[in-house]
Write a protein that holds these residues in place. Structure first.
Motif, mmCIF file in Angstrom:
data_model
loop_
_atom_site.group_PDB
_atom_site.id
_atom_site.type_symbol
_atom_site.label_atom_id
_atom_site.label_comp_id
_atom_site.label_asym_id
_atom_site.label_seq_id
_atom_site.Cartn_x
_atom_site.Cartn_y
_atom_site.Cartn_z
ATOM 1 N N HIS A 1 -8.171 5.275 6.933
ATOM 2 C CA HIS A 1 -7.996 3.983 6.253
ATOM 3 C C HIS A 1 -6.619 3.397 6.553
ATOM 4 C CE1 HIS A 1 -11.134 5.245 2.982
ATOM 5 N NE2 HIS A 1 -11.698 4.807 4.087
ATOM 6 N N LEU A 2 -5.606 4.262 6.498
ATOM 7 C CA LEU A 2 -4.241 3.759 6.716
ATOM 8 C C LEU A 2 -4.063 3.230 8.136
ATOM 9 C CD1 LEU A 2 -2.273 6.479 4.746
ATOM 10 C CD2 LEU A 2 -2.454 4.055 4.170
ATOM 11 N N ARG A 3 -4.675 3.924 9.112
ATOM 12 C CA ARG A 3 -4.562 3.434 10.494
ATOM 13 C C ARG A 3 -5.242 2.073 10.628
ATOM 14 N NH1 ARG A 3 -5.115 8.880 11.740
ATOM 15 N NH2 ARG A 3 -3.109 9.672 12.450
ATOM 16 N N CYS B 1 0.828 -1.207 0.000
ATOM 17 C CA CYS B 1 0.000 0.000 0.000
ATOM 18 C C CYS B 1 0.868 1.265 0.000
ATOM 19 C CB CYS B 1 -0.910 0.001 1.230
ATOM 20 S SG CYS B 1 -1.945 1.471 1.278
ATOM 21 N N PRO B 2 1.039 1.876 -1.162
ATOM 22 C CA PRO B 2 1.848 3.097 -1.211
ATOM 23 C C PRO B 2 1.088 4.377 -0.867
ATOM 24 C CG PRO B 2 1.206 2.477 -3.415
ATOM 25 C CD PRO B 2 0.640 1.420 -2.498
ATOM 26 N N ALA B 3 -0.222 4.280 -0.548
ATOM 27 C CA ALA B 3 -1.041 5.496 -0.375
ATOM 28 C C ALA B 3 -0.437 6.447 0.663
ATOM 29 C CB ALA B 3 -2.452 5.121 0.069
ATOM 30 N N GLY C 1 4.274 2.623 1.260
ATOM 31 C CA GLY C 1 4.784 3.969 1.483
ATOM 32 C C GLY C 1 4.773 4.243 2.981
ATOM 33 N N SER C 2 5.144 5.468 3.339
ATOM 34 C CA SER C 2 5.216 5.774 4.769
ATOM 35 C C SER C 2 3.827 5.826 5.398
ATOM 36 C CB SER C 2 5.920 7.113 4.982
ATOM 37 O OG SER C 2 5.198 8.131 4.327
ATOM 38 N N GLY C 3 2.798 6.115 4.594
ATOM 39 C CA GLY C 3 1.446 6.282 5.121
ATOM 40 C C GLY C 3 0.961 5.063 5.884
ATOM 41 N N VAL C 4 1.251 3.896 5.370
ATOM 42 C CA VAL C 4 0.703 2.686 5.985
ATOM 43 C C VAL C 4 1.425 2.360 7.308
ATOM 44 C CG1 VAL C 4 2.082 0.901 4.796
ATOM 45 C CG2 VAL C 4 -0.331 0.471 5.317
ATOM 46 N N ILE D 1 -2.727 -5.552 -2.921
ATOM 47 C CA ILE D 1 -2.730 -4.088 -3.049
ATOM 48 C C ILE D 1 -3.929 -3.629 -2.210
ATOM 49 C CG2 ILE D 1 -3.156 -2.154 -4.640
ATOM 50 C CD1 ILE D 1 -0.444 -3.376 -5.223
ATOM 51 N N VAL D 2 -3.726 -2.598 -1.374
ATOM 52 C CA VAL D 2 -4.809 -2.178 -0.476
ATOM 53 C C VAL D 2 -5.180 -0.725 -0.770
ATOM 54 C CG1 VAL D 2 -5.624 -2.153 1.903
ATOM 55 C CG2 VAL D 2 -3.764 -3.690 1.251
#
Ligand SMILES: Nc1ncnc2c1ncn2[C@@H]1O[C@H](COP(=O)(O)OP(=O)(O)OP(=O)(O)O)[C@@H](O)[C@H]1O
Ligand SMILES: O=C(O)[C@@H](O)C(=O)CO
Length: 423
Positions: A208-210, A117-119, A225-228, A200-201
């Motif tokens: 969502h990331l939390r 998950c790169p979001a 990415g760092s977000g996840v 892929i999420v």
């Protein structure tokens, strides 16, 4: 609390490493970033360690070998969970390196499944139905399609990752993610049981990331990415392994002049360079002139020497896509990139000789080259300047404050803003 780091991270470039580290610091994890596999002991008061590599654009075999060496070190250091950090724009080529590195890490950890998950919504990277958006544009319509080294021309990440791995790639779509951690966990289990190696999420916001982070509490390997990473500290807190370190990002300051070095040609960096040039001095490095043998390093340093004691300067290779193309057509992309990276690295060393103690560096590859030339081995991570970019302080003799900016990050006045926080 514990003396062993909880989370062991492997970043495929330097600015990506500091991006991830800053997220961990903001969530209360004391974080150290090391440049390559550590050769000397690391401080004991660390909750997370990020090993920054330069594997994004290496040949896949080398990227795998370096990543496995980093994993071995992190395992030996006692880390409980591992994170493979790649770019929020999924920077890679059909040969890799995201798929090959993730495959090798999964195999080495004897796992069958990992999320991908790169979001990074704070920087306008969102994922919907497996399609990555940069702002309102599909990845393939964003500036990333012109990237000098990893042009991204397909926004469907299920397809992109599938081209890089023999394991099957599935999707956890937005409507599952929005139902929270239990639904996401169930979707991971189903995909794994159905034989998928990756999911892929989708993620549209930090909530969502939390939730994805919470659902991944039991995963040995997380990729993204760092977000996840936003939700990971909370997992450790829930397990009683992590305290509430509000001072995780405290850094002592440094006296001395400052400068900006930019090798990124992204839309965001180009706008930041132009913004700076309206009021402040700058010096351009042209790869075509470097290739002719012109000593632009000496010229840049001679130009900077009288100025830098009075005000910060910018030295840059950054150029618009048409100029980059012209240089690449004559020199090849790798050679053009290398010439600018080498010049900026030598200039960084020269600036330090001139007394510069605070450097902002734009571009992941560029930061990698500069940090290597400065022989920096480790960075303590401080507070954020803009999402994804913290100030850092080098460990060891002759400390420096460094802000390593990913190409696409930061507001248009980022360079001034960063220096304003430490002057
Ligand atoms: N004028 C130029 N012509 C061709 N290549 C250039 C020029 N200026 C810089 N480059 C090269 O372009 C590459 C830019 O990559 P870099 O990773 O530094 O920035 P970025 O891709 O924008 O950042 P990030 O990886 O953080 O997203 C470097 O290899 C750099 O040397
Ligand atoms: O995730 C991102 O966008 C950045 O940390 C990065 O890796 C860009 O090089």
């Amino acid at each position: 609390m514990v003396n062993k780091p909880l989370l062991g991270c492997i970043a495929d470039d330097f600015t990506g490493g500091t991006d991830l580290a800053s997220t961990l610091v903001a969530s209360g994890m004391r974080t150290l970033q090391v440049i390559g596999v550590p050769r000397e002991p690391v401080p004991a008061d660390i909750d997370a360690i990020v090993i920054a590599l330069k594997t994004r654009t290496q040949p896949a075999g080398e990227a795998v070998a370096d990543s496995l060496a980093a994993l071995d070190w992190l395992k030996a250091a006692g880390c409980r969970q591992f994170f493979f950090k790649y770019c929020s724009t999924f920077d890679s080529t059909p040969e890799g390196n995201i798929g090959p590195v993730a495959d090798a890490l999964l195999a080495a950890l004897e796992c069958r499944f990992a999320l991908a998950c790169p979001a990074f919504p704070a920087n306008q990277r969102t994922l919907y139905q497996g399609y990555l958006f940069v702002g309102e544009l599909l990845l393939s319509e964003s500036g990333m399609r012109h990237h000098p080294l990893t042009p991204m021309t397909d926004a469907n990440l299920v397809r992109v990752l599938q081209r890089q791995t023999a394991r099957s790639v599935g999707l956890v779509p937005w409507h599952t993610v929005s139902r929270g951690a239990p639904a996401i966990r169930a979707a991971f289990d189903q995909l794994e049981q159905a034989g998928h190696g990756y999911a892929i999420v989708d993620a549209l916001d930090d909530g969502h990331l939390r939730a994805i982070g919470e659902a991944a509490a039991g995963h040995r390997l997380i990729t993204g990415g760092s977000g996840v990473a936003l939700g990971l500290a909370e997992n450790f807190r829930r397990a009683g392994l992590l305290g509430d370190n509000r001072q995780a990002g405290a850094l002592p300051g440094l006296e001395g002049p400052s400068a900006v070095l930019s090798g990124s040609c992204s839309l965001a960096t180009n706008a930041q360079v132009e913004h700076w040039q309206r009021h402040r001095p700058s010096f351009q490095l042209d790869p075509l002139r470097l290739a002719e043998g012109r000593d632009l390093v000496a010229e840049a340093l001679a130009w900077a020497a009288p100025l830098v004691a009075r005000e910060p300067v910018l030295i840059y290779g950054s150029a618009r896509p048409e100029q980059v193309r012209a240089a690449q057509e004559q020199l090849g992309a790798a050679r053009a990139g290398e010439l600018v990276e080498q010049a900026l690295s030598r200039i960084a060393v020269g600036l330090r000789e001139l007394g510069v103690s605070k450097l902002v560096v734009a571009g992941g590859e560029t930061s990698g080259a500069v940090v290597k030339a400065l022989e920096v081995r480790a960075l303590r991570i401080g507070t954020l300047i803009d999402p994804g970019v913290p100030w850092t302080r080098t460990l060891g003799d002759r400390p420096l404050l460094l802000a390593l900016k990913s190409g696409n990050f930061g507001s248009v006045d980022f360079f001034e803003k960063a220096l304003g926080r430490v002057e």
